[in-house]
Write an enzyme that holds these catalytic residues in place. Structure first.
Site, PDB file in Angstrom:
ATOM      1  CE1 TYR A  46      -3.400   2.860   1.067  1.00  0.00           C
ATOM      2  CE2 TYR A  46      -1.797   3.338   2.790  1.00  0.00           C
ATOM      3  CZ  TYR A  46      -2.916   3.695   2.064  1.00  0.00           C
ATOM      4  OH  TYR A  46      -3.549   4.896   2.327  1.00  0.00           O
TER       5      TYR A  46
ATOM      6  CE  LYS B 209      -2.467   6.716  -0.959  1.00  0.00           C
ATOM      7  NZ  LYS B 209      -3.733   7.064  -1.689  1.00  0.00           N
TER       8      LYS B 209
HETATM    9  N1  NAD Z   1      -8.437   5.783   5.955  1.00  0.00           N
HETATM   10  C1  NAD Z   1      -7.278   6.323   6.317  1.00  0.00           C
HETATM   11  O1  NAD Z   1      -6.876   6.309   7.500  1.00  0.00           O
HETATM   12  C2  NAD Z   1      -6.421   7.009   5.292  1.00  0.00           C
HETATM   13  C3  NAD Z   1      -5.317   7.741   5.717  1.00  0.00           C
HETATM   14  C4  NAD Z   1      -4.512   8.379   4.784  1.00  0.00           C
HETATM   15  C5  NAD Z   1      -4.845   8.301   3.433  1.00  0.00           C
HETATM   16  N2  NAD Z   1      -5.928   7.599   3.026  1.00  0.00           N
HETATM   17  C6  NAD Z   1      -6.264   7.579   1.596  1.00  0.00           C
HETATM   18  O2  NAD Z   1      -7.577   8.121   1.463  1.00  0.00           O
HETATM   19  C7  NAD Z   1      -8.209   7.575   0.306  1.00  0.00           C
HETATM   20  C8  NAD Z   1      -9.598   7.106   0.699  1.00  0.00           C
HETATM   21  O3  NAD Z   1      -9.490   6.117   1.700  1.00  0.00           O
HETATM   22  P1  NAD Z   1     -10.766   5.522   2.432  1.00  0.00           P
HETATM   23  O4  NAD Z   1     -10.334   5.231   3.813  1.00  0.00           O
HETATM   24  O5  NAD Z   1     -11.950   6.373   2.167  1.00  0.00           O
HETATM   25  O6  NAD Z   1     -10.924   4.124   1.658  1.00  0.00           O
HETATM   26  P2  NAD Z   1     -12.223   3.389   1.134  1.00  0.00           P
HETATM   27  O7  NAD Z   1     -11.817   1.978   0.863  1.00  0.00           O
HETATM   28  O8  NAD Z   1     -13.381   3.614   2.016  1.00  0.00           O
HETATM   29  O9  NAD Z   1     -12.502   4.122  -0.261  1.00  0.00           O
HETATM   30  C9  NAD Z   1     -11.790   3.859  -1.428  1.00  0.00           C
HETATM   31  C10 NAD Z   1     -12.751   3.843  -2.606  1.00  0.00           C
HETATM   32  O10 NAD Z   1     -11.999   3.602  -3.801  1.00  0.00           O
HETATM   33  C11 NAD Z   1     -12.766   2.759  -4.637  1.00  0.00           C
HETATM   34  N3  NAD Z   1     -11.900   2.078  -5.581  1.00  0.00           N
HETATM   35  C12 NAD Z   1     -10.973   1.124  -5.292  1.00  0.00           C
HETATM   36  N4  NAD Z   1     -10.415   0.677  -6.428  1.00  0.00           N
HETATM   37  C13 NAD Z   1     -10.983   1.376  -7.451  1.00  0.00           C
HETATM   38  C14 NAD Z   1     -10.817   1.348  -8.854  1.00  0.00           C
HETATM   39  N5  NAD Z   1      -9.968   0.505  -9.445  1.00  0.00           N
HETATM   40  N6  NAD Z   1     -11.550   2.191  -9.614  1.00  0.00           N
HETATM   41  C15 NAD Z   1     -12.445   3.036  -9.020  1.00  0.00           C
HETATM   42  N7  NAD Z   1     -12.648   3.086  -7.692  1.00  0.00           N
HETATM   43  C16 NAD Z   1     -11.928   2.275  -6.912  1.00  0.00           C
HETATM   44  C17 NAD Z   1     -13.448   1.799  -3.659  1.00  0.00           C
HETATM   45  O11 NAD Z   1     -14.567   1.159  -4.256  1.00  0.00           O
HETATM   46  C18 NAD Z   1     -13.803   2.731  -2.512  1.00  0.00           C
HETATM   47  O12 NAD Z   1     -15.109   3.242  -2.664  1.00  0.00           O
HETATM   48  C19 NAD Z   1      -7.276   6.483  -0.209  1.00  0.00           C
HETATM   49  O13 NAD Z   1      -6.529   6.995  -1.276  1.00  0.00           O
HETATM   50  C20 NAD Z   1      -6.341   6.203   0.968  1.00  0.00           C
HETATM   51  O14 NAD Z   1      -5.086   5.780   0.506  1.00  0.00           O
HETATM   52  C21 NAD Z   1      -6.737   6.950   3.927  1.00  0.00           C
HETATM   53  C1  LIG Z   2      -4.954  -4.409  16.360  1.00  0.00           C
HETATM   54  C2  LIG Z   2      -4.568  -3.130  17.037  1.00  0.00           C
HETATM   55  C3  LIG Z   2      -3.108  -3.106  17.439  1.00  0.00           C
HETATM   56  C4  LIG Z   2      -4.857  -1.881  16.280  1.00  0.00           C
HETATM   57  C5  LIG Z   2      -6.284  -1.726  15.761  1.00  0.00           C
HETATM   58  C6  LIG Z   2      -6.470  -0.431  15.023  1.00  0.00           C
HETATM   59  C7  LIG Z   2      -5.799  -0.435  13.646  1.00  0.00           C
HETATM   60  C8  LIG Z   2      -6.664  -1.277  12.718  1.00  0.00           C
HETATM   61  C9  LIG Z   2      -5.617   0.994  13.135  1.00  0.00           C
HETATM   62  C10 LIG Z   2      -4.731   1.826  14.077  1.00  0.00           C
HETATM   63  C11 LIG Z   2      -3.943   2.805  13.199  1.00  0.00           C
HETATM   64  C12 LIG Z   2      -4.622   2.698  11.863  1.00  0.00           C
HETATM   65  C13 LIG Z   2      -3.981   3.252  10.631  1.00  0.00           C
HETATM   66  C14 LIG Z   2      -4.285   2.698   9.388  1.00  0.00           C
HETATM   67  C15 LIG Z   2      -5.161   1.485   9.256  1.00  0.00           C
HETATM   68  C16 LIG Z   2      -5.898   1.100  10.537  1.00  0.00           C
HETATM   69  C17 LIG Z   2      -4.968   1.211  11.747  1.00  0.00           C
HETATM   70  C18 LIG Z   2      -3.739   0.314  11.568  1.00  0.00           C
HETATM   71  C19 LIG Z   2      -3.621   3.205   8.122  1.00  0.00           C
HETATM   72  C20 LIG Z   2      -2.443   2.288   7.838  1.00  0.00           C
HETATM   73  C21 LIG Z   2      -4.573   3.136   6.904  1.00  0.00           C
HETATM   74  C22 LIG Z   2      -3.922   3.688   5.645  1.00  0.00           C
HETATM   75  C23 LIG Z   2      -3.470   5.116   5.872  1.00  0.00           C
HETATM   76  O1  LIG Z   2      -2.881   5.676   4.722  1.00  0.00           O
HETATM   77  C24 LIG Z   2      -2.506   5.226   7.061  1.00  0.00           C
HETATM   78  C25 LIG Z   2      -2.138   6.705   7.257  1.00  0.00           C
HETATM   79  O2  LIG Z   2      -1.039   7.131   6.927  1.00  0.00           O
HETATM   80  O3  LIG Z   2      -2.951   7.459   7.725  1.00  0.00           O
HETATM   81  C26 LIG Z   2      -3.192   4.681   8.321  1.00  0.00           C
HETATM   82  C27 LIG Z   2      -2.322   4.802   9.566  1.00  0.00           C
HETATM   83  C28 LIG Z   2      -3.131   4.440  10.799  1.00  0.00           C
END
Ligand code: NAD
Ligand SMILES: CC(C)CCC[C@@H](C)[C@H]1CC[C@H]2C3=C(CC[C@]12C)[C@@]1(C)CC[C@H](O)[C@@H](C(=O)O)[C@@H]1CC3
Length: 345
Positions: free
Chosen positions: A144, A148
């Site tokens: 991932y 990214k």
């Molecule tokens: N959730 C976090 O903590 C977090 C932190 C930092 C960055 N991000 C970034 O934020 C963005 C959104 O994350 P999220 O948590 O809402 O995830 P999410 O999984 O809820 O949303 C991602 C969406 O992308 C769609 N998708 C996946 N593959 C696709 C494809 N090939 N074509 C079109 N659509 C597609 C999925 O169907 C989904 O609706 C991502 O780019 C993720 O890397 C998330």
């Molecule tokens: C099983 C326990 C030790 C922890 C349970 C919670 C975890 C599932 C979350 C705690 C921090 C979270 C996190 C992400 C995913 C869910 C956790 C591991 C990310 C890796 C998701 C992708 C984002 O891009 C990351 C970011 O840079 O923000 C998230 C970092 C924190």
């Protein structure tokens, strides 16, 4: 001579708009008077005023249809971070992002705002008040993160004032809030299986968790500040709650808020990390025979046991960013939004 009509600056598309962040972004954009199209492989809701285009972002033709008359694109689609499908990450995050950029250029899109991640600089060791000029991780902790990094580089490189395409990347960290499909659900599932009794390390490590409304606010500010003369063109910006918190205090607040016990017993970080690594290797070796997915992956243990918080002073200075919801209010709102995950529900 026919003149090309510039699409309205309030007409935008959200790629990945069916997801957690994407849907919150769509809702706020509608509130602010934007006309919104969602492009996603699935449709997870219906909202008046939103047009859904179902398709894979690797399909340029499908994208071109969705991007007609769109001036602003938010790209927040990604496979779920917990997946270990390397080919999927490369196809969607790298090749797919190249396709998105080509489609934007061909469709005459003027601005692209990418949702990147603060994790692009995280290698599993402490980061305190990290700024955007930290180098990208040389050894990213998973596919991932690896993809990214490449995705962010592609989008920032595509910024070209001459060609009329402006780009910016938002790097949120640890997004949480209502409808989040991973942080709270995984935490509760782990607690329900009796595995949230332990604190990894001494519990003093500080981490950024960012309430989803603040992430949305950062994205819209970036889009609205993105002009040829703006300092933000082609740059990355950390967007956080700007309130680093002890990882285990945050987890405990969510758990206790939902009626579960907070973790109490300490385990040494290196021991848990070593065990997680061993389990992960075993799961890879045994994959052809048995499929098991460890809860405590090396990546999660690293995130749970190290400092990783980031400065958002660049976003404050260049686009006037300030969080709109405090951590305390964000936690309260999140806990209230999960009645079905409460203890005993
Ligand atoms: N959730 C976090 O903590 C977090 C932190 C930092 C960055 N991000 C970034 O934020 C963005 C959104 O994350 P999220 O948590 O809402 O995830 P999410 O999984 O809820 O949303 C991602 C969406 O992308 C769609 N998708 C996946 N593959 C696709 C494809 N090939 N074509 C079109 N659509 C597609 C999925 O169907 C989904 O609706 C991502 O780019 C993720 O890397 C998330
Ligand atoms: C099983 C326990 C030790 C922890 C349970 C919670 C975890 C599932 C979350 C705690 C921090 C979270 C996190 C992400 C995913 C869910 C956790 C591991 C990310 C890796 C998701 C992708 C984002 O891009 C990351 C970011 O840079 O923000 C998230 C970092 C924190």
């Amino acid at each position: 001579m026919a003149t090309r009509i510039r699409p309205s600056s309030k007409r935008c598309a959200v790629i990945g708009g069916s997801g957690f962040l994407g849907r919150h972004l769509v809702e706020k954009l509608l509130d602010k008077g934007y006309t919104v199209s969602v492009f996603d492989i699935r449709q997870s809701y219906e909202l008046p005023g939103v047009t859904f285009h179902l398709g894979d972002l690797c399909d340029k033709q499908a994208l071109l249809t969705a991007l007609q008359d769109v001036s602003l694109v938010f790209h927040c689609a990604s496979p779920a971070p917990a997946s270990d499908d390397k080919a999927l990450f490369q196809r969607v995050n790298i090749q797919g992002t190249q396709t998105v950029l080509q489609a934007c250029t061909e469709a005459g899109v003027q601005k692209v705002v990418l949702t990147s991640s603060a994790s692009v600089v995280f290698e599993g060791t402490d980061i305190k008040d990290g700024r955007e000029d930290l180098p990208y991780a040389k050894k990213p902790i998973d596919y991932y993160t690896e993809t990214k990094i490449e995705q962010e580089k592609l989008v920032l490189k595509a910024c070209d004032k001459e060609k009329g395409l402006l780009t910016v990347a938002i790097r949120p960290h640890g997004i949480f809030g209502p409808r989040d499909p991973q942080l709270v659900p995984i935490l509760v599932d782990t607690a329900r299986r009796g595995k949230m009794k332990f604190i990894i390390g001494d519990g003093s490590n500080l981490v950024d968790f960012t309430f989803v409304d603040n992430v949305v606010h950062g994205h819209i500010l970036a889009a609205e500040s993105l002009r040829p003369e703006s300092p933000i063109c082609g740059k990355a910006y950390h967007i956080t709650n700007d309130e680093p918190v002890r990882f285990w205090d945050f987890m405990s607040d969510i758990l206790v808020g939902l009626g579960y016990a907070a973790p109490r017993y300490h385990l040494p970080y290196t021991l848990v990390y070593g065990l997680a690594l061993l389990l992960w290797l075993l799961s890879l070796l045994l994959r052809p025979l048995v499929a098991f997915k460890p809860t405590f992956t090396p990546m999660r243990v690293a995130l749970a046991g190290t400092h990783h918080f980031y400065s958002c002073s660049r976003a404050k200075q260049d686009m006037g960013y300030k969080p709109v919801v405090s951590l305390k209010d964000g936690i309260r709102c999140t806990v209230e939004s999960y009645p079905h995950l409460r203890h005993g529900a």
